[in-house]
Motif scaffolding. Structure first.
Motif, PDB file in Angstrom:
ATOM      1  N   MET A   1       0.858  -1.232   0.059  1.00  0.00           N
ATOM      2  CA  MET A   1      -0.151  -0.046   0.116  1.00  0.00           C
ATOM      3  C   MET A   1       0.799   1.230  -0.142  1.00  0.00           C
ATOM      4  O   MET A   1       0.640   2.041  -0.780  1.00  0.00           O
ATOM      5  CB  MET A   1      -0.961  -0.010   1.187  1.00  0.00           C
ATOM      6  N   THR A   2       1.746   1.265   0.877  1.00  0.00           N
ATOM      7  CA  THR A   2       2.953   2.268   0.845  1.00  0.00           C
ATOM      8  C   THR A   2       4.309   1.665   1.042  1.00  0.00           C
ATOM      9  O   THR A   2       4.378   0.383   1.000  1.00  0.00           O
ATOM     10  CB  THR A   2       2.783   3.404   2.015  1.00  0.00           C
ATOM     11  N   ASP A   3       5.398   2.447   1.182  1.00  0.00           N
ATOM     12  CA  ASP A   3       6.799   1.714   1.236  1.00  0.00           C
ATOM     13  C   ASP A   3       6.365   1.071   2.637  1.00  0.00           C
ATOM     14  O   ASP A   3       7.678   0.169   2.898  1.00  0.00           O
ATOM     15  CB  ASP A   3       7.824   2.790   1.135  1.00  0.00           C
ATOM     16  N   ASN A   4       6.009   1.309   3.336  1.00  0.00           N
ATOM     17  CA  ASN A   4       5.991   0.928   4.948  1.00  0.00           C
ATOM     18  C   ASN A   4       4.789   0.089   5.359  1.00  0.00           C
ATOM     19  O   ASN A   4       4.607   0.076   6.520  1.00  0.00           O
ATOM     20  CB  ASN A   4       6.535   1.884   5.647  1.00  0.00           C
ATOM     21  N   VAL A   5       3.762   0.166   4.645  1.00  0.00           N
ATOM     22  CA  VAL A   5       2.414  -0.591   4.739  1.00  0.00           C
ATOM     23  C   VAL A   5       2.096  -1.456   3.922  1.00  0.00           C
ATOM     24  O   VAL A   5       2.000  -1.157   2.837  1.00  0.00           O
ATOM     25  CB  VAL A   5       1.265   0.508   5.056  1.00  0.00           C
ATOM     26  N   GLU A   6       1.819  -3.007   4.427  1.00  0.00           N
ATOM     27  CA  GLU A   6       1.329  -3.667   3.423  1.00  0.00           C
ATOM     28  C   GLU A   6       0.427  -4.411   3.912  1.00  0.00           C
ATOM     29  O   GLU A   6       0.125  -4.804   5.253  1.00  0.00           O
ATOM     30  CB  GLU A   6       2.683  -5.112   3.509  1.00  0.00           C
ATOM     31  N   ALA A   7      -0.750  -4.769   3.116  1.00  0.00           N
ATOM     32  CA  ALA A   7      -1.908  -5.386   3.699  1.00  0.00           C
ATOM     33  C   ALA A   7      -1.887  -6.738   3.386  1.00  0.00           C
ATOM     34  O   ALA A   7      -1.250  -7.375   2.209  1.00  0.00           O
ATOM     35  CB  ALA A   7      -3.164  -4.790   2.662  1.00  0.00           C
ATOM     36  N   PHE A   8      -2.359  -7.685   4.126  1.00  0.00           N
ATOM     37  CA  PHE A   8      -2.459  -9.107   4.021  1.00  0.00           C
ATOM     38  C   PHE A   8      -3.369 -10.134   4.531  1.00  0.00           C
ATOM     39  O   PHE A   8      -4.221  -9.206   5.292  1.00  0.00           O
ATOM     40  CB  PHE A   8      -1.013  -9.932   4.698  1.00  0.00           C
ATOM     41  N   THR A   9      -3.743 -10.951   4.205  1.00  0.00           N
ATOM     42  CA  THR A   9      -4.921 -11.896   4.697  1.00  0.00           C
ATOM     43  C   THR A   9      -4.706 -13.319   4.658  1.00  0.00           C
ATOM     44  O   THR A   9      -3.460 -13.855   3.624  1.00  0.00           O
ATOM     45  CB  THR A   9      -6.175 -11.579   3.609  1.00  0.00           C
ATOM     46  N   GLN A  10      -5.397 -14.047   5.416  1.00  0.00           N
ATOM     47  CA  GLN A  10      -5.002 -15.441   5.441  1.00  0.00           C
ATOM     48  C   GLN A  10      -6.287 -16.400   5.850  1.00  0.00           C
ATOM     49  O   GLN A  10      -7.232 -15.688   6.443  1.00  0.00           O
ATOM     50  CB  GLN A  10      -4.110 -15.782   6.599  1.00  0.00           C
ATOM     51  N   VAL A  11      -6.548 -17.194   5.134  1.00  0.00           N
ATOM     52  CA  VAL A  11      -7.622 -18.236   5.372  1.00  0.00           C
ATOM     53  C   VAL A  11      -7.291 -19.687   5.471  1.00  0.00           C
ATOM     54  O   VAL A  11      -6.556 -20.147   4.604  1.00  0.00           O
ATOM     55  CB  VAL A  11      -8.923 -18.075   4.223  1.00  0.00           C
ATOM     56  N   GLU A  12      -7.347 -20.227   6.700  1.00  0.00           N
ATOM     57  CA  GLU A  12      -7.001 -21.476   7.313  1.00  0.00           C
ATOM     58  C   GLU A  12      -8.052 -22.269   7.480  1.00  0.00           C
ATOM     59  O   GLU A  12      -9.148 -21.978   8.068  1.00  0.00           O
ATOM     60  CB  GLU A  12      -5.765 -21.526   7.993  1.00  0.00           C
ATOM     61  N   SER A  13      -8.003 -23.472   6.796  1.00  0.00           N
ATOM     62  CA  SER A  13      -8.721 -24.739   7.313  1.00  0.00           C
ATOM     63  C   SER A  13      -8.297 -25.627   8.183  1.00  0.00           C
ATOM     64  O   SER A  13      -7.207 -25.869   8.200  1.00  0.00           O
ATOM     65  CB  SER A  13      -9.617 -25.358   5.931  1.00  0.00           C
ATOM     66  N   GLY A  14      -9.046 -26.513   8.743  1.00  0.00           N
ATOM     67  CA  GLY A  14      -8.454 -27.719   9.566  1.00  0.00           C
ATOM     68  C   GLY A  14      -9.466 -28.633   9.931  1.00  0.00           C
ATOM     69  O   GLY A  14     -10.593 -28.234  10.241  1.00  0.00           O
ATOM     70  N   TRP A  15      -9.026 -30.038  10.224  1.00  0.00           N
ATOM     71  CA  TRP A  15     -10.003 -30.885  10.420  1.00  0.00           C
ATOM     72  C   TRP A  15     -10.302 -30.759  12.138  1.00  0.00           C
ATOM     73  O   TRP A  15      -9.447 -31.180  12.851  1.00  0.00           O
ATOM     74  CB  TRP A  15      -9.652 -32.310  10.173  1.00  0.00           C
ATOM     75  N   VAL A  16     -11.565 -30.492  12.602  1.00  0.00           N
ATOM     76  CA  VAL A  16     -11.770 -30.338  14.069  1.00  0.00           C
ATOM     77  C   VAL A  16     -12.904 -31.222  14.272  1.00  0.00           C
ATOM     78  O   VAL A  16     -14.040 -31.075  13.990  1.00  0.00           O
ATOM     79  CB  VAL A  16     -12.235 -28.753  14.225  1.00  0.00           C
ATOM     80  N   LEU A  17     -12.531 -32.309  14.762  1.00  0.00           N
ATOM     81  CA  LEU A  17     -13.441 -33.105  15.320  1.00  0.00           C
ATOM     82  C   LEU A  17     -14.447 -33.577  14.457  1.00  0.00           C
ATOM     83  O   LEU A  17     -14.246 -33.626  13.250  1.00  0.00           O
ATOM     84  CB  LEU A  17     -14.048 -33.107  16.670  1.00  0.00           C
TER      85      LEU A  17
END
Length: 274
Positions: A1-17
């Motif tokens: 976004m700027t020299d010192n601001v980065e936008a990020f995202t994460q989507v994580e799945s997992g087997w839960v019982l």
């Protein structure tokens, strides 16, 4: 976004019982980060305290005793938490970093909330110290118990030699039920500690660990809250693959009331690092 601001995202799945592998049931968030000021995230993720409890202090299945937030009646802290904001600082002077978090509690109303934080300090190259806390109001502690919880954590990692380290941690927590929502008790306290040693010989790793938990219900010693784990592990690393054999002797009370005084677990596994 700027020299010192980065936008990020994460989507994580997992087997839960029995819930299956639902998309987003593990760490799922959006955030901003910069090398100079750290990162801020919003969504579902580990709390600062639980991040330390989980690793490295519950390694080799010591979490069966040291990390019992899954057990009804022993939920003094969250693990992952939805509707949370979290800030993680950069490392200052190669010595200290910290995290702060807060958000909604276990119920969706204005009086149910939590906040917590952690700090890691490396005063010497061979020593790292950890501390954390977490507090929550209107927390669903048990099936029929809602109230206030608090938890505190302290730990150390000592590395006197390149191929040997010792790790130890202590955590304590308490619960006090809201009026008329005790679930059979008013107060509960739990203390637990873990200690382990790792020795590395070339590509081989040898690990020994021990964890213990004791507790009180309404200021009386409660044997149903006692748990212990003794574990040993031998592992071998080849490139990015770690293969291990692990033994863990465990004693604890299950949620169905069954006590396992002689529960020996044998686990053979492989971990890929990428």
């Amino acid at each position: 976004m700027t020299d010192n601001v980065e936008a990020f995202t994460q989507v994580e799945s997992g087997w839960v019982l029995d819930d299956g592998a639902k998309l987003g049931n593990r760490d799922t968030f959006v955030g901003f980060r910069g090398d100079d000021w750290g990162q801020v995230r919003f969504g579902r993720m580990l709390t600062p305290l639980y991040e330390l409890v989980d690793w490295p202090y519950s390694a080799s299945n010591l979490g069966r005793t040291f990390d019992r937030g899954w057990q009804a009646g022993e939920r003094f802290n969250f693990d992952r938490k939805s509707q949370m904001g979290r800030y993680d600082s950069p490392m200052f002077g190669d010595v200290v970093k910290f995290s702060l978090a807060g958000g909604n509690g276990s119920s969706n109303h204005k009086d149910s909330n939590f906040f917590g934080g952690s700090i890691s300090v490396t005063p010497l190259e061979m020593l790292t110290l950890h501390a954390a806390f977490e507090m929550a109001d209107d927390t669903e502690f048990d099936a029929n118990a809602v109230g206030e919880t608090d938890a505190y954590f302290g730990g150390f990692e000592l590395r006197p030699f390149d191929n040997f380290n010792i790790l130890g941690a202590f955590k304590t927590g308490s619960f006090e039920a809201n009026e008329g929502e005790s679930g059979g008790y008013k107060e509960r306290e739990i203390d637990a500690y873990s200690i382990q040693a790792n020795y590395y010989h070339g590509a081989m790793n040898f690990r020994l660990g021990y964890a213990d938990q004791t507790g009180k219900t309404d200021n009386q010693k409660d044997k149903d809250l006692e748990a212990t784990t003794i574990s040993g592990e031998v592992g071998y690393s080849f490139n990015s693959v770690y293969t291990f054999v692990r033994l863990a002797q465990q004693s604890s009370l299950e949620s169905n009331g069954t006590r396992y005084d002689d529960d020996l677990m044998i686990r053979i596994g492989t971990e890929w690092v990428f």
